[in-house]
Design a protein around this motif. Sequence first.
Motif, mmCIF file in Angstrom:
data_model
loop_
_atom_site.group_PDB
_atom_site.id
_atom_site.type_symbol
_atom_site.label_atom_id
_atom_site.label_comp_id
_atom_site.label_asym_id
_atom_site.label_seq_id
_atom_site.Cartn_x
_atom_site.Cartn_y
_atom_site.Cartn_z
ATOM 1 N N VAL A 338 0.850 -1.190 0.000
ATOM 2 C CA VAL A 338 0.000 0.000 0.000
ATOM 3 C C VAL A 338 0.885 1.239 0.000
ATOM 4 O O VAL A 338 1.912 1.275 0.687
ATOM 5 C CB VAL A 338 -0.924 0.033 1.236
ATOM 6 N N ASN A 372 -3.725 0.558 -3.001
ATOM 7 C CA ASN A 372 -3.415 -0.835 -2.678
ATOM 8 C C ASN A 372 -2.922 -1.538 -3.943
ATOM 9 O O ASN A 372 -3.698 -1.890 -4.825
ATOM 10 C CB ASN A 372 -4.655 -1.525 -2.130
ATOM 11 N N CYS A 401 7.322 0.399 -1.253
ATOM 12 C CA CYS A 401 6.070 0.855 -0.639
ATOM 13 C C CYS A 401 6.324 1.478 0.728
ATOM 14 O O CYS A 401 5.765 2.535 1.059
ATOM 15 C CB CYS A 401 5.093 -0.313 -0.522
ATOM 16 N N GLY A 406 4.107 3.796 2.954
ATOM 17 C CA GLY A 406 2.986 2.871 2.888
ATOM 18 C C GLY A 406 3.104 1.697 3.833
ATOM 19 O O GLY A 406 3.741 1.778 4.885
ATOM 20 N N GLY A 410 -2.331 -4.637 2.351
ATOM 21 C CA GLY A 410 -3.574 -3.901 2.395
ATOM 22 C C GLY A 410 -4.769 -4.793 2.652
ATOM 23 O O GLY A 410 -5.712 -4.405 3.321
#
Length: 480
Positions: A338, A372, A401, A406, A410
């Motif tokens: 994500v 995502n 990510c 992130g 996800g």
Amino acid sequence: MDLVAALQRVVGAGWTYTDPHELRTYESDGLLQYRAMPRVAVHPGSAEEVQEVVGLCAEAEVPWVARGAGSGLSGGALPVADGVLIVLTRLNRILDVDLDNARVCVEPGVTNAAVSAAVGPGFFYPPDPSSQIVCSIGGNVAENSGGAHCFKYGFTTNYVTGLEVVLTDGEKITLGGTDLDTPGYDLLGAFVGSEGTLGVATKIWLRIVPSPEAIRTLVAFFDSTHAAGEAVSEIVRAGVVPGAIEMMDAVTIDAAERMAHAGYPVGRGTALLVELDGAEDECEALFSDVVAICERCGSDDVRVSRDDAERALFWKTRKAAFPAMGRISPNYFVQDGVIPRTQLPEVLERIENLATEAGLTVANVFHAGDGNLHPLVCYDGRVTGEAERAEELAGAILQVCLDAGGSITGEHGVGVDKRKHMSKMFAEADLDAFQRLRCAFDPAGLANPGKVMPTPRLCGEVPGPYRQHPMEAAGLAERF
């Protein structure tokens, strides 16, 4: 105790599998890179049988893993070698449909798509993984699954109001119920997404929502993922909250078109699928804004679904992405990172560079609205070293990510695949808190051991370097 004989007395000999050829079916979930053979697989037919099976495992001190449809993509349902696999596919009844109060109660083996079918056309169940026709609600609860419509509607955790749970000592309890929020500690929230490490759900109460008055769907084609990413940011910045924003790159378009035959132009850089739903007037007003944004960001081919059949074809093409990949690659490694939505163009460019450096192809298909990503690392397992390079590339993508601010997952969960990355995202104090919660539910460490935590250890042990969890080690056979 002869555990196999005891399990046969509970579920029946016909629902107890011990032959290696029978067990081969269950040696992995949807992530085929990891395999392990259980000693026995049992198919209980009721919550009471699940309770007895778990109680027998506790008495024998044998670890167990609960499994639904086996469609997970993180190794979360990977069996424990020589342990017990509890397969819940027979628990597939819809127990109650209460449209007046927007609630439905199901057993864990009910498929995701079956819930919407049971409550439609007036209602639907929003969390809809691409595998919804086969994935089960029990697995969705374990992984806190998402799907194409989660940008607007939220994830599984936003729709589970209650659970009947069998704890690891065989005790059956109820968390929550039909009410949206119950007082006290949020044990229900702790259980959803716990990946089968706290117990096994045998009954699930879900919230459903009214079907929207109108749905408008388009697919816009761009020359690059960068341009499509800019369109996503512009749509959200304009205050539009689509029901879904999905993106597929050129490699994915090629594979999906071969399977779905929707007339997508092979060779275009990106397909962006946008769906608005809600009041008729609102959809009509905002839809023209979305079309204008796509064209302003570089799309010269915007196709609006003319009817339900064409809309279904658009979605068939998107949801064919994973299975269609087999048409262009013998094997692929699925990831689930994500990123902040605004970082889409830069991250996709970095993934492309990593793939080039590794000499492998990466197909990108993802929920663009909430950032995502589902990069599919293609490889040929028959070529020596390619599987290892694919796994290394998948790990490097997760690091990209994280560097972008992130997360390592996800909706697919951590399982065995991403546990080694947990310490990159969480401090030791956080991981210790996770371990304490897990031990409160499962002090013996019997439920799905070896998953999620980067340094598996028994309850009460201090953190240390990675080692094999005692329940993962060989030597369980004599407990049978």
